[in-house]
Every structure is written in structure tokens, then in C-alpha cells.
Design a protein around this motif. Sequence first.
Motif, PDB file in Angstrom:
ATOM      1  N   PHE A   1       6.062  18.928 -39.043  1.00 16.12           N
ATOM      2  CA  PHE A   1       7.007  18.326 -39.991  1.00 16.12           C
ATOM      3  C   PHE A   1       7.552  17.088 -39.286  1.00 16.12           C
ATOM      4  CE2 PHE A   1       7.201  22.888 -41.134  1.00 16.12           C
ATOM      5  CZ  PHE A   1       6.827  22.795 -42.471  1.00 16.12           C
TER       6      PHE A   1
ATOM      7  N   LEU B   1       8.020  17.060 -35.467  1.00 15.43           N
ATOM      8  CA  LEU B   1       8.134  18.437 -34.981  1.00 15.43           C
ATOM      9  C   LEU B   1       6.828  19.202 -35.217  1.00 15.43           C
ATOM     10  CD1 LEU B   1      10.078  20.672 -33.876  1.00 15.43           C
ATOM     11  CD2 LEU B   1      10.538  21.237 -36.270  1.00 15.43           C
TER      12      LEU B   1
ATOM     13  N   VAL C   1       5.018  22.405 -35.429  1.00 12.72           N
ATOM     14  CA  VAL C   1       5.469  23.788 -35.638  1.00 12.72           C
ATOM     15  C   VAL C   1       4.341  24.778 -35.366  1.00 12.72           C
ATOM     16  CG1 VAL C   1       6.342  25.390 -37.370  1.00 12.72           C
ATOM     17  CG2 VAL C   1       7.262  23.084 -37.251  1.00 12.72           C
TER      18      VAL C   1
ATOM     19  N   PRO D   1      10.021  35.409 -32.338  1.00 11.79           N
ATOM     20  CA  PRO D   1      11.401  34.942 -32.516  1.00 11.79           C
ATOM     21  C   PRO D   1      11.544  33.982 -33.681  1.00 11.79           C
ATOM     22  CG  PRO D   1      10.452  34.109 -30.450  1.00 11.79           C
ATOM     23  CD  PRO D   1       9.452  35.042 -31.040  1.00 11.79           C
ATOM     24  N   SER D   2      12.756  33.852 -34.129  1.00 12.56           N
ATOM     25  CA  SER D   2      13.074  32.916 -35.201  1.00 12.56           C
ATOM     26  C   SER D   2      12.664  31.503 -34.788  1.00 12.56           C
ATOM     27  CB  SER D   2      14.584  32.988 -35.462  1.00 12.56           C
ATOM     28  OG  SER D   2      14.930  32.072 -36.439  1.00 12.56           O
ATOM     29  N   GLY D   3      12.046  30.780 -35.707  1.00 13.16           N
ATOM     30  CA  GLY D   3      11.647  29.409 -35.426  1.00 13.16           C
ATOM     31  C   GLY D   3      10.277  29.282 -34.784  1.00 13.16           C
ATOM     32  N   SER D   4       9.563  30.414 -34.616  1.00 10.11           N
ATOM     33  CA  SER D   4       8.267  30.348 -33.928  1.00 10.11           C
ATOM     34  C   SER D   4       7.125  29.889 -34.842  1.00 10.11           C
ATOM     35  CB  SER D   4       7.938  31.700 -33.286  1.00 10.11           C
ATOM     36  OG  SER D   4       7.998  32.744 -34.224  1.00 10.11           O
ATOM     37  N   GLY D   5       7.400  29.778 -36.152  1.00  9.77           N
ATOM     38  CA  GLY D   5       6.392  29.253 -37.063  1.00  9.77           C
ATOM     39  C   GLY D   5       5.744  30.301 -37.956  1.00  9.77           C
ATOM     40  N   LYS D   6       6.307  31.502 -37.981  1.00  8.87           N
ATOM     41  CA  LYS D   6       5.703  32.595 -38.750  1.00  8.87           C
ATOM     42  C   LYS D   6       5.676  32.282 -40.252  1.00  8.87           C
ATOM     43  CE  LYS D   6       8.814  35.567 -37.377  1.00  8.87           C
ATOM     44  NZ  LYS D   6       9.735  34.661 -36.668  1.00  8.87           N
ATOM     45  N   SER D   7       6.821  31.863 -40.787  1.00  7.60           N
ATOM     46  CA  SER D   7       6.872  31.547 -42.222  1.00  7.60           C
ATOM     47  C   SER D   7       5.977  30.359 -42.545  1.00  7.60           C
ATOM     48  CB  SER D   7       8.306  31.219 -42.654  1.00  7.60           C
ATOM     49  OG  SER D   7       9.132  32.345 -42.517  1.00  7.60           O
ATOM     50  N   THR D   8       6.012  29.374 -41.685  1.00 10.13           N
ATOM     51  CA  THR D   8       5.185  28.184 -41.920  1.00 10.13           C
ATOM     52  C   THR D   8       3.710  28.584 -41.975  1.00 10.13           C
ATOM     53  OG1 THR D   8       6.806  26.799 -40.794  1.00 10.13           O
ATOM     54  CG2 THR D   8       4.572  25.893 -41.042  1.00 10.13           C
TER      55      THR D   8
ATOM     56  N   GLU E   1       2.112  24.817 -47.933  1.00 13.05           N
ATOM     57  CA  GLU E   1       2.184  23.699 -46.992  1.00 13.05           C
ATOM     58  C   GLU E   1       0.757  23.255 -46.697  1.00 13.05           C
ATOM     59  OE1 GLU E   1       4.935  22.395 -46.044  1.00 13.05           O
ATOM     60  OE2 GLU E   1       6.443  23.993 -46.188  1.00 13.05           O
TER      61      GLU E   1
HETATM   62  P1  ADP Z   1       9.950  31.462 -38.401  1.00 14.12           P
HETATM   63  O1  ADP Z   1       9.529  31.913 -39.742  1.00 14.12           O
HETATM   64  O2  ADP Z   1       9.098  31.993 -37.301  1.00 14.12           O
HETATM   65  O3  ADP Z   1      11.400  31.706 -38.129  1.00 14.12           O
HETATM   66  P2  ADP Z   1       9.532  28.814 -39.477  1.00 14.12           P
HETATM   67  O4  ADP Z   1       8.090  28.726 -39.783  1.00 14.12           O
HETATM   68  O5  ADP Z   1      10.462  29.062 -40.607  1.00 14.12           O
HETATM   69  O6  ADP Z   1       9.759  29.891 -38.309  1.00 14.12           O
HETATM   70  O7  ADP Z   1      10.012  27.484 -38.791  1.00 14.12           O
HETATM   71  C1  ADP Z   1       9.407  26.950 -37.631  1.00 14.12           C
HETATM   72  C2  ADP Z   1      10.028  25.617 -37.326  1.00 14.12           C
HETATM   73  O8  ADP Z   1       9.675  24.692 -38.337  1.00 14.12           O
HETATM   74  C3  ADP Z   1      11.546  25.620 -37.272  1.00 14.12           C
HETATM   75  O9  ADP Z   1      11.938  24.768 -36.232  1.00 14.12           O
HETATM   76  C4  ADP Z   1      11.934  25.068 -38.614  1.00 14.12           C
HETATM   77  O10 ADP Z   1      13.173  24.430 -38.538  1.00 14.12           O
HETATM   78  C5  ADP Z   1      10.816  24.099 -38.900  1.00 14.12           C
HETATM   79  N1  ADP Z   1      10.561  23.895 -40.328  1.00 14.12           N
HETATM   80  C6  ADP Z   1      10.146  24.834 -41.196  1.00 14.12           C
HETATM   81  N2  ADP Z   1       9.961  24.328 -42.431  1.00 14.12           N
HETATM   82  C7  ADP Z   1      10.303  23.017 -42.333  1.00 14.12           C
HETATM   83  C8  ADP Z   1      10.336  21.926 -43.269  1.00 14.12           C
HETATM   84  N3  ADP Z   1       9.970  22.094 -44.554  1.00 14.12           N
HETATM   85  N4  ADP Z   1      10.734  20.731 -42.817  1.00 14.12           N
HETATM   86  C9  ADP Z   1      11.085  20.543 -41.527  1.00 14.12           C
HETATM   87  N5  ADP Z   1      11.072  21.511 -40.603  1.00 14.12           N
HETATM   88  C10 ADP Z   1      10.684  22.735 -40.986  1.00 14.12           C
END
Ligand code: ADP
Length: 269
Positions: A30, A33, A35, A54-61, A70
Motif C-alpha cells: 500500500f 508500505l 505488507v 500478530p496484528s498487522g502481519s498481513g493476514k487480512s490483506t 485487493e
Molecule cells: P492483519 O490482518 O494481520 O492484522 P492486515 O492485513 O490487516 O494485518 O494489515 C497489514 C498491514 O497493512 C498493516 O500495517 C495495515 O495498516 C496495512 N494495511 C492494510 N490495509 C491497508 C490499506 N487498504 N491501505 C493502507 N494500509 C493498509
Amino acid sequence: MSADATVEAGAATTGERAEMVRAENVHKSFGHLEVLKGIDLLVRAGEVSVVIGPSGSGKSTFLRCVNHLEKINAGRIFVNGDLIGYRQRGDKLHELREKEVAEQRRAIGMVFQRFNLFPHMTAMGNVMEAPCRVKREPKARARERAVALLERVGLGDKVDSYPAQLSGGQQQRVAIARALAMQPKLMLFDEPTSALDPELVGEVLDVMKDLARDGMTMIVVTHEIGFAREVGDSLIFMDGGVVVESGHPREVLTAPKQERTKAFLAKVL
Ligand code: ADP
Ligand code: MG
């Protein structure tokens, strides 16, 4: 549900189960950044892969990339043999248009942390919505299937209830039934129990375990380690946009190889 079909499909092609998801060197940024920094993953038909980290590791992405919510910057993702975002003609690749992406996405059901039900529709209305609108399924048929799906998630007595009249656990089970209504080949779950009161977590996990035992292919992001131990075929530990470690849940949980995995498990177990 499709247990026999998926096992047969697998056996017919390779002698082992067919590949349902293959991710190769997936990168996603992004802006500046980065991810996802080269994710590889293989999930075979009928398998349950549990993703922790951990939170922020990219799992949801990562899940969002599998579902083409995405667009990835590099690498490839195949779902059920289809290259996500592209169509192959001969040896040429064509990028899919919005409408074609939506079609590809139909094979994939997704359940989020927040249930995202339509508040003005009953449980049955929520489950019928996509089959009627997207697949143009006849109302009577869609209604019949919606009732059967709601019964399957233990909500046969709530078909006429509105989301506001349901508990969080019940709403999440409606969300699962709604995803199943499109007859997906793959289900993605993104922390489906994280927003629930502790006493409601079990009923949602039970529905997911049933689905898993029925042969549904699933990728589940969760902190519920017990779920991974019970029905997971593989456990993937992500940190900082990479897969740090993966393997059979029993191995990863009892004998993690990487220090980062050990440190994370010490916190959640
Ligand atoms: P997790 O699900 O493991 O907690 P995420 O995939 O939600 O992690 O997020 C991973 C990183 O990507 C985080 O730093 C988050 O802030 C960033 N991020 C996620 N979606 C976006 C977006 N649409 N735009 C900018 N940054 C994003
Ligand atoms: Mg997340």
C-alpha cells in the motif's frame, strides 16, 4: 455438502487431492508500505488451513488478495485452477474486467470479523439475497435453500428474525449461511469469532468445524488455537508479511522451529 465431489475431483486429477488454492510469491504494497513480502501457500481441496500471527502481519490483506478484493503487485494466486484476476487464452493472459472479477469471486465465500448483514432483511432475506440477485435463482427455490442452510447452522427457528434481534453468534452463523448460499468451493474466514462475546464463540466454531468435516476447503484466520488443533490440516504462522513457519498444527504447536513462532505461541497459548 460437496465432500464427495471435492475428493473425487482430486482423485481424478492427481491421485491426491486437487489444488484449491496456490499462492506463489505474492507481494502486496500500500503505497510505500510493503505488507506481503512473498507469500507461498498451497491448500488442497477439502483441507483446512489456519493462519495465525500478530496484528498487522498481513493476514487480512492476504485473504483479501485471494478473494481479489485487493490486487497483488507481484506473484500469482490460483483458486481452483483459475489465475485470480486473469483469464488465459492460449498463452496470453487477459486482465479481467470488474464484472468478470465478480464472477470469479463467486466460487469463494468470505466471512469477516464483523457480520455485515443487511439490517433491513431477515435472516432468510440475507441468505437469499445473492442467489436471487446474482444468480437469478427463482425465489421459491432460493427460499427453500435458505431455510435448509439456516437449519444447517442451527438457526431453523430464526429464519424470520432481523439481525438486530439476533445475538452476535447467531448473526455470524447467518453470515456463514449467506456465504454458503452461493455454493462456494472455498471459504475464507477472517477472525470470525474475534468480535464475539466469549460465550458465543463456541457456537460459531462448531458450525465451522461441521463445515470442515463435511469437506469444505477453508482458510481461517483466527486466534482460536483449539480450532486449529482440532480440524486444521495445516497451520501457518505469519509475521511481518512473510510465512515464518507452516506445517501440521500438531508439529507447529508442540515443536515450533522458529523463535518468532515460539514467542507468539507463548503469548496466545
Ligand atoms: P492483519 O490482518 O494481520 O492484522 P492486515 O492485513 O490487516 O494485518 O494489515 C497489514 C498491514 O497493512 C498493516 O500495517 C495495515 O495498516 C496495512 N494495511 C492494510 N490495509 C491497508 C490499506 N487498504 N491501505 C493502507 N494500509 C493498509
Ligand atoms: Mg486482520
